[in-house]
Structures are given as C-alpha cells and as structure tokens.
Design a protein around this motif. Sequence first.
Motif, PDB file in Angstrom:
ATOM      1  N   ALA A   1     -54.141  55.159 -79.062  1.00  0.00           N
ATOM      2  CA  ALA A   1     -55.201  55.480 -78.106  1.00  0.00           C
ATOM      3  C   ALA A   1     -54.726  55.211 -76.682  1.00  0.00           C
ATOM      4  N   ILE A   2     -53.748  54.327 -76.543  1.00  0.00           N
ATOM      5  CA  ILE A   2     -53.205  53.998 -75.225  1.00  0.00           C
ATOM      6  C   ILE A   2     -51.976  54.855 -74.927  1.00  0.00           C
ATOM      7  N   ALA A   3     -51.034  54.875 -75.849  1.00  0.00           N
ATOM      8  CA  ALA A   3     -49.846  55.731 -75.725  1.00  0.00           C
ATOM      9  C   ALA A   3     -49.158  55.792 -77.073  1.00  0.00           C
TER      10      ALA A   3
ATOM     11  N   CYS B   1     -37.742  58.925 -78.534  1.00  0.00           N
ATOM     12  CA  CYS B   1     -36.880  57.922 -77.904  1.00  0.00           C
ATOM     13  C   CYS B   1     -37.327  56.505 -78.217  1.00  0.00           C
ATOM     14  N   SER B   2     -38.637  56.267 -78.201  1.00  0.00           N
ATOM     15  CA  SER B   2     -39.118  54.915 -78.486  1.00  0.00           C
ATOM     16  C   SER B   2     -38.925  54.568 -79.963  1.00  0.00           C
ATOM     17  N   VAL B   3     -39.095  55.550 -80.834  1.00  0.00           N
ATOM     18  CA  VAL B   3     -38.830  55.309 -82.260  1.00  0.00           C
ATOM     19  C   VAL B   3     -37.338  55.025 -82.454  1.00  0.00           C
TER      20      VAL B   3
ATOM     21  N   TRP C   1     -41.168  47.024 -75.769  1.00  0.00           N
ATOM     22  CA  TRP C   1     -41.071  48.377 -76.337  1.00  0.00           C
ATOM     23  C   TRP C   1     -41.765  49.354 -75.401  1.00  0.00           C
ATOM     24  N   LYS C   2     -41.061  50.419 -75.051  1.00  0.00           N
ATOM     25  CA  LYS C   2     -41.570  51.377 -74.068  1.00  0.00           C
ATOM     26  C   LYS C   2     -41.483  52.809 -74.585  1.00  0.00           C
ATOM     27  N   VAL C   3     -42.282  53.657 -73.957  1.00  0.00           N
ATOM     28  CA  VAL C   3     -42.213  55.090 -74.173  1.00  0.00           C
ATOM     29  C   VAL C   3     -42.062  55.725 -72.794  1.00  0.00           C
ATOM     30  N   HIS C   4     -40.991  56.441 -72.582  1.00  0.00           N
ATOM     31  CA  HIS C   4     -40.703  57.080 -71.299  1.00  0.00           C
ATOM     32  C   HIS C   4     -40.846  56.094 -70.129  1.00  0.00           C
TER      33      HIS C   4
ATOM     34  N   PRO D   1     -44.705  50.726 -70.863  1.00  0.00           N
ATOM     35  CA  PRO D   1     -44.918  49.841 -72.019  1.00  0.00           C
ATOM     36  C   PRO D   1     -45.868  50.446 -73.042  1.00  0.00           C
ATOM     37  N   LEU D   2     -45.534  50.259 -74.301  1.00  0.00           N
ATOM     38  CA  LEU D   2     -46.436  50.642 -75.385  1.00  0.00           C
ATOM     39  C   LEU D   2     -47.379  49.469 -75.660  1.00  0.00           C
ATOM     40  N   SER D   3     -48.550  49.763 -76.154  1.00  0.00           N
ATOM     41  CA  SER D   3     -49.434  48.705 -76.650  1.00  0.00           C
ATOM     42  C   SER D   3     -49.001  48.458 -78.089  1.00  0.00           C
ATOM     43  N   ALA D   4     -48.019  47.567 -78.238  1.00  0.00           N
ATOM     44  CA  ALA D   4     -47.355  47.395 -79.531  1.00  0.00           C
ATOM     45  C   ALA D   4     -47.421  45.955 -80.007  1.00  0.00           C
ATOM     46  N   SER D   5     -47.285  45.810 -81.308  1.00  0.00           N
ATOM     47  CA  SER D   5     -47.135  44.498 -81.920  1.00  0.00           C
ATOM     48  C   SER D   5     -46.202  44.651 -83.108  1.00  0.00           C
ATOM     49  N   ALA D   6     -45.690  43.524 -83.561  1.00  0.00           N
ATOM     50  CA  ALA D   6     -44.785  43.536 -84.706  1.00  0.00           C
ATOM     51  C   ALA D   6     -44.998  42.257 -85.476  1.00  0.00           C
TER      52      ALA D   6
END
Length: 151
Positions: free
Chosen positions: A58-60, A65-67, A32-35, A38-43
């Motif tokens: 806090a990271i990004a 677009c990412s949503v 998962w990315k933003v522009h 990479p996003l600091s993401a989990s699911a």
Amino acid sequence: MKRIWIYQADRILTVEEGQQIEVELSAFAEQWKVHGKPLSASAELRDNLFIILKVDEAIAAASGCSVDSSVRFLKGIEERYHVQLFDRMQFAYKSTNGVAVANRAIFEKLLATGEIDDNTLVFDNTITYDHQLDSAWIVPFKESWHKRLFA
C-alpha cells in the motif's frame, strides 16, 4: 496488503545463528529500497528455519531491482552460515519433536514408512501475502502442493 517471500533453510539454525541472522534481517529491512526510496519492509526468522520478508504494498511495492537486492542479501546469509535458502526441494513439516526439515529423498522415505501421512502438517512456502500465514502456510499434506509432487 503485505507481500511476503518465504525462504526456508535446509537445516534448523542454531540459536546463536538465529540471533545473528535476526540482527542482519532487521538491518536489511531498514535499508531495503525501491528505486532509491525506502520500502515499508520487515523481516523475521521463524522456528530458526524460515526467513520471511514483508513489504507493505500500500506504501510501495518491491520491484525487480529491490527483489534482486534481497536475493543478494540472502545469498550472503547462505555463504556466512553454510545453509541453503533457495532449494525448493527441502520440505518442512511438523513432527512430534516440533518443526523438521527433509530433502525430497528423505521426505519420500518418511511417506513410505508412514511417518508422514495425509494429516501431517506441512509448510507451503509459496504463499505470497501476509494474511495467508495464518490460514494457508501450514496445511495438512493431503491439501498441499507437496501431495501432487509425491502422488
């Protein structure tokens, strides 16, 4: 602070479906990315019913677009598993048998028969931050947005 999005299925997923979806969720969160970054993401999948996406803002922060990419991913899950994730008129609550889900009409009947009452614990999937999972996600019906809907 971690931003979250909760998507609830319209039925309890089978154990096998849940295992497969968890693999897909992990893969999605990793890419998962933003522009382009990479996003600091989990699911995660909880109770074979709730998909919870998390992003450490806090990271990004996730952008439009990412949503949108998460929505496309979840629409794919809907198609593959024949489940609805975007119907906000599906209500999850704690029953004597564990977590249950009902559509609006059935939920209303359960209220009328007293099977669901003011003290029944319901899930508020409108919360937006990770810390709220412990304090505001599961609340008594009388304290929920659901109460206003059925008043």
